[in-house]
Design a protein around this motif. Sequence first.
Motif, PDB file in Angstrom:
ATOM      1  N   GLN A  76      19.753 -47.458   9.162  1.00 41.94           N
ATOM      2  CA  GLN A  76      18.810 -46.363   9.358  1.00 41.94           C
ATOM      3  C   GLN A  76      17.479 -46.977   9.758  1.00 41.94           C
ATOM      4  OE1 GLN A  76      18.929 -44.269   5.602  1.00 41.94           O
ATOM      5  NE2 GLN A  76      17.037 -45.234   4.931  1.00 41.94           N
ATOM      6  N   LEU A  77      16.888 -46.382  10.789  1.00 38.46           N
ATOM      7  CA  LEU A  77      15.642 -46.886  11.341  1.00 38.46           C
ATOM      8  C   LEU A  77      14.658 -45.750  11.545  1.00 38.46           C
ATOM      9  CD1 LEU A  77      16.958 -49.234  14.177  1.00 38.46           C
ATOM     10  CD2 LEU A  77      16.153 -49.901  11.911  1.00 38.46           C
ATOM     11  N   LYS A  78      13.410 -46.115  11.535  1.00 37.13           N
ATOM     12  CA  LYS A  78      12.315 -45.207  11.839  1.00 37.13           C
ATOM     13  C   LYS A  78      11.530 -45.897  12.956  1.00 37.13           C
ATOM     14  CE  LYS A  78       9.470 -44.605   8.373  1.00 37.13           C
ATOM     15  NZ  LYS A  78       8.701 -44.119   7.209  1.00 37.13           N
ATOM     16  N   ILE A  79      11.743 -45.427  14.191  1.00 40.21           N
ATOM     17  CA  ILE A  79      11.175 -46.076  15.365  1.00 40.21           C
ATOM     18  C   ILE A  79       9.907 -45.338  15.793  1.00 40.21           C
ATOM     19  CG2 ILE A  79      11.607 -46.789  17.744  1.00 40.21           C
ATOM     20  CD1 ILE A  79      14.646 -46.565  17.060  1.00 40.21           C
ATOM     21  N   PRO A  80       8.758 -46.005  15.788  1.00 40.09           N
ATOM     22  CA  PRO A  80       7.526 -45.352  16.242  1.00 40.09           C
ATOM     23  C   PRO A  80       7.560 -45.126  17.760  1.00 40.09           C
ATOM     24  CG  PRO A  80       7.035 -47.290  14.901  1.00 40.09           C
ATOM     25  CD  PRO A  80       8.496 -47.318  15.222  1.00 40.09           C
ATOM     26  N   VAL A  81       7.209 -43.905  18.172  1.00 41.04           N
ATOM     27  CA  VAL A  81       7.157 -43.552  19.589  1.00 41.04           C
ATOM     28  C   VAL A  81       5.861 -42.793  19.858  1.00 41.04           C
ATOM     29  CG1 VAL A  81       9.669 -43.480  19.886  1.00 41.04           C
ATOM     30  CG2 VAL A  81       8.469 -41.417  19.215  1.00 41.04           C
ATOM     31  N   SER A  82       5.450 -42.804  21.108  1.00 39.47           N
ATOM     32  CA  SER A  82       4.257 -42.039  21.475  1.00 39.47           C
ATOM     33  C   SER A  82       4.339 -41.648  22.942  1.00 39.47           C
ATOM     34  CB  SER A  82       2.982 -42.848  21.218  1.00 39.47           C
ATOM     35  OG  SER A  82       2.928 -43.978  22.068  1.00 39.47           O
ATOM     36  N   GLY A  83       3.549 -40.653  23.279  1.00 42.07           N
ATOM     37  CA  GLY A  83       3.435 -40.190  24.650  1.00 42.07           C
ATOM     38  C   GLY A  83       2.011 -39.753  24.893  1.00 42.07           C
ATOM     39  N   SER A  84       1.780 -39.114  26.017  1.00 39.18           N
ATOM     40  CA  SER A  84       0.421 -38.688  26.352  1.00 39.18           C
ATOM     41  C   SER A  84      -0.040 -37.495  25.516  1.00 39.18           C
ATOM     42  CB  SER A  84       0.335 -38.346  27.841  1.00 39.18           C
ATOM     43  OG  SER A  84       1.263 -37.315  28.157  1.00 39.18           O
ATOM     44  N   LYS A  85       0.908 -36.738  24.945  1.00 39.01           N
ATOM     45  CA  LYS A  85       0.563 -35.553  24.157  1.00 39.01           C
ATOM     46  C   LYS A  85       0.616 -35.780  22.650  1.00 39.01           C
ATOM     47  CE  LYS A  85       2.387 -32.156  27.418  1.00 39.01           C
ATOM     48  NZ  LYS A  85       3.403 -31.091  27.561  1.00 39.01           N
ATOM     49  N   ALA A  86       1.542 -36.614  22.186  1.00 36.31           N
ATOM     50  CA  ALA A  86       1.759 -36.740  20.740  1.00 36.31           C
ATOM     51  C   ALA A  86       2.350 -38.092  20.384  1.00 36.31           C
ATOM     52  CB  ALA A  86       2.695 -35.626  20.256  1.00 36.31           C
ATOM     53  N   LYS A  87       2.264 -38.373  19.082  1.00 31.67           N
ATOM     54  CA  LYS A  87       2.909 -39.553  18.498  1.00 31.67           C
ATOM     55  C   LYS A  87       3.927 -39.055  17.485  1.00 31.67           C
ATOM     56  CE  LYS A  87      -1.105 -42.553  18.779  1.00 31.67           C
ATOM     57  NZ  LYS A  87      -2.040 -43.394  18.025  1.00 31.67           N
ATOM     58  N   GLY A  88       4.903 -39.900  17.200  1.00 34.93           N
ATOM     59  CA  GLY A  88       5.885 -39.505  16.216  1.00 34.93           C
ATOM     60  C   GLY A  88       6.778 -40.652  15.818  1.00 34.93           C
ATOM     61  N   LEU A  89       7.791 -40.301  15.052  1.00 35.44           N
ATOM     62  CA  LEU A  89       8.776 -41.270  14.580  1.00 35.44           C
ATOM     63  C   LEU A  89      10.165 -40.776  14.942  1.00 35.44           C
ATOM     64  CD1 LEU A  89       7.214 -41.842  11.061  1.00 35.44           C
ATOM     65  CD2 LEU A  89       7.260 -43.494  12.939  1.00 35.44           C
ATOM     66  N   LEU A  90      10.954 -41.650  15.511  1.00 35.44           N
ATOM     67  CA  LEU A  90      12.335 -41.354  15.854  1.00 35.44           C
ATOM     68  C   LEU A  90      13.209 -41.878  14.713  1.00 35.44           C
ATOM     69  CD1 LEU A  90      14.191 -40.235  18.112  1.00 35.44           C
ATOM     70  CD2 LEU A  90      14.384 -42.594  18.940  1.00 35.44           C
ATOM     71  N   TYR A  91      13.839 -40.965  13.969  1.00 31.91           N
ATOM     72  CA  TYR A  91      14.685 -41.331  12.847  1.00 31.91           C
ATOM     73  C   TYR A  91      16.117 -41.482  13.336  1.00 31.91           C
ATOM     74  CZ  TYR A  91      10.927 -40.275   9.567  1.00 31.91           C
ATOM     75  OH  TYR A  91       9.748 -40.286   8.875  1.00 31.91           O
ATOM     76  N   VAL A  92      16.758 -42.564  12.935  1.00 32.74           N
ATOM     77  CA  VAL A  92      18.118 -42.870  13.380  1.00 32.74           C
ATOM     78  C   VAL A  92      18.966 -43.256  12.168  1.00 32.74           C
ATOM     79  CG1 VAL A  92      19.501 -44.360  14.865  1.00 32.74           C
ATOM     80  CG2 VAL A  92      17.132 -43.856  15.481  1.00 32.74           C
ATOM     81  N   ARG A  93      20.135 -42.633  12.050  1.00 33.88           N
ATOM     82  CA  ARG A  93      21.118 -43.038  11.046  1.00 33.88           C
ATOM     83  C   ARG A  93      22.425 -43.308  11.762  1.00 33.88           C
ATOM     84  NH1 ARG A  93      23.261 -40.392   7.335  1.00 33.88           N
ATOM     85  NH2 ARG A  93      23.028 -38.320   8.166  1.00 33.88           N
ATOM     86  N   SER A  94      22.995 -44.484  11.495  1.00 28.80           N
ATOM     87  CA  SER A  94      24.253 -44.888  12.121  1.00 28.80           C
ATOM     88  C   SER A  94      25.176 -45.488  11.080  1.00 28.80           C
ATOM     89  CB  SER A  94      24.002 -45.945  13.191  1.00 28.80           C
ATOM     90  OG  SER A  94      23.191 -45.436  14.201  1.00 28.80           O
ATOM     91  N   SER A  95      26.458 -45.494  11.410  1.00 29.47           N
ATOM     92  CA  SER A  95      27.425 -46.131  10.510  1.00 29.47           C
ATOM     93  C   SER A  95      28.606 -46.627  11.330  1.00 29.47           C
ATOM     94  CB  SER A  95      27.903 -45.158   9.440  1.00 29.47           C
ATOM     95  OG  SER A  95      28.652 -44.124  10.019  1.00 29.47           O
ATOM     96  N   LYS A  96      29.412 -47.436  10.677  1.00 28.29           N
ATOM     97  CA  LYS A  96      30.687 -47.842  11.277  1.00 28.29           C
ATOM     98  C   LYS A  96      31.707 -47.936  10.164  1.00 28.29           C
ATOM     99  CE  LYS A  96      29.208 -52.662  11.748  1.00 28.29           C
ATOM    100  NZ  LYS A  96      29.146 -53.774  12.674  1.00 28.29           N
ATOM    101  N   ASP A  97      32.967 -47.684  10.516  1.00 31.26           N
ATOM    102  CA  ASP A  97      34.040 -47.601   9.529  1.00 31.26           C
ATOM    103  C   ASP A  97      34.378 -48.947   8.907  1.00 31.26           C
ATOM    104  OD1 ASP A  97      34.224 -44.889  10.001  1.00 31.26           O
ATOM    105  OD2 ASP A  97      35.671 -45.174  11.615  1.00 31.26           O
ATOM    106  N   ALA A  98      34.259 -50.013   9.668  1.00 28.87           N
ATOM    107  CA  ALA A  98      34.599 -51.347   9.181  1.00 28.87           C
ATOM    108  C   ALA A  98      33.620 -52.347   9.803  1.00 28.87           C
ATOM    109  CB  ALA A  98      36.030 -51.686   9.553  1.00 28.87           C
ATOM    110  N   PRO A  99      33.506 -53.520   9.213  1.00 27.27           N
ATOM    111  CA  PRO A  99      32.510 -54.478   9.694  1.00 27.27           C
ATOM    112  C   PRO A  99      32.583 -54.829  11.179  1.00 27.27           C
ATOM    113  CG  PRO A  99      33.362 -55.173   7.577  1.00 27.27           C
ATOM    114  CD  PRO A  99      34.158 -53.974   7.996  1.00 27.27           C
ATOM    115  N   PHE A 100      33.746 -54.844  11.789  1.00 30.81           N
ATOM    116  CA  PHE A 100      33.836 -55.258  13.183  1.00 30.81           C
ATOM    117  C   PHE A 100      34.088 -54.098  14.141  1.00 30.81           C
ATOM    118  CE2 PHE A 100      34.946 -58.947  10.608  1.00 30.81           C
ATOM    119  CZ  PHE A 100      33.920 -59.797  11.010  1.00 30.81           C
ATOM    120  N   LYS A 101      33.897 -52.897  13.691  1.00 29.07           N
ATOM    121  CA  LYS A 101      34.053 -51.708  14.528  1.00 29.07           C
ATOM    122  C   LYS A 101      32.743 -51.411  15.245  1.00 29.07           C
ATOM    123  CE  LYS A 101      38.204 -50.396  13.101  1.00 29.07           C
ATOM    124  NZ  LYS A 101      39.266 -49.728  13.726  1.00 29.07           N
TER     125      LYS A 101
END
Length: 133
Positions: A76-101
């Motif tokens: 899970q990550l919180k990626i800072p992003v911005s543009g000419s109108k606003a700033k924000g945070l892009l929240y990401v949650r990811s998973s995988k079923d097994a270590p090498f998937k």
Amino acid sequence: MPLGKLFLFSGVVASGTCTLMYFVTQKKFSKTLYYQLALEHLHSHLEALEALGPPVNIHYLHLTDRFNFIDITNAQLKIPVSGSKAKGLLYVRSSKDAPFKRWNLQEVFLELKSGQKIPMFKSNEENRNDTKK
């Protein structure tokens, strides 16, 4: 070599090494699949792009933020992003079923500094689990 010069030289080397490690770590994060998939969703989501305003800038992760978490099967990550109108945070949650998937996105949403949340992606598996409850 005088002791003062030795301390100065050691300090410069240590600072340079820490800075280099910081940028190497940031570069490794930016090349991960879950990071790249989240940015693809951002760049293809018209509502999020309109809210931020062009051009959209992606900033370095805050490596000390406790929200940012990666282990062998979850990320899970919180990626800072911005543009000419606003700033924000892009929240990401990811998973995988097994270590090498392959990594699978679970959820991606943009939260603007104004508090507005723009959902961008939620996996079908989570949607099915929500309806079962």
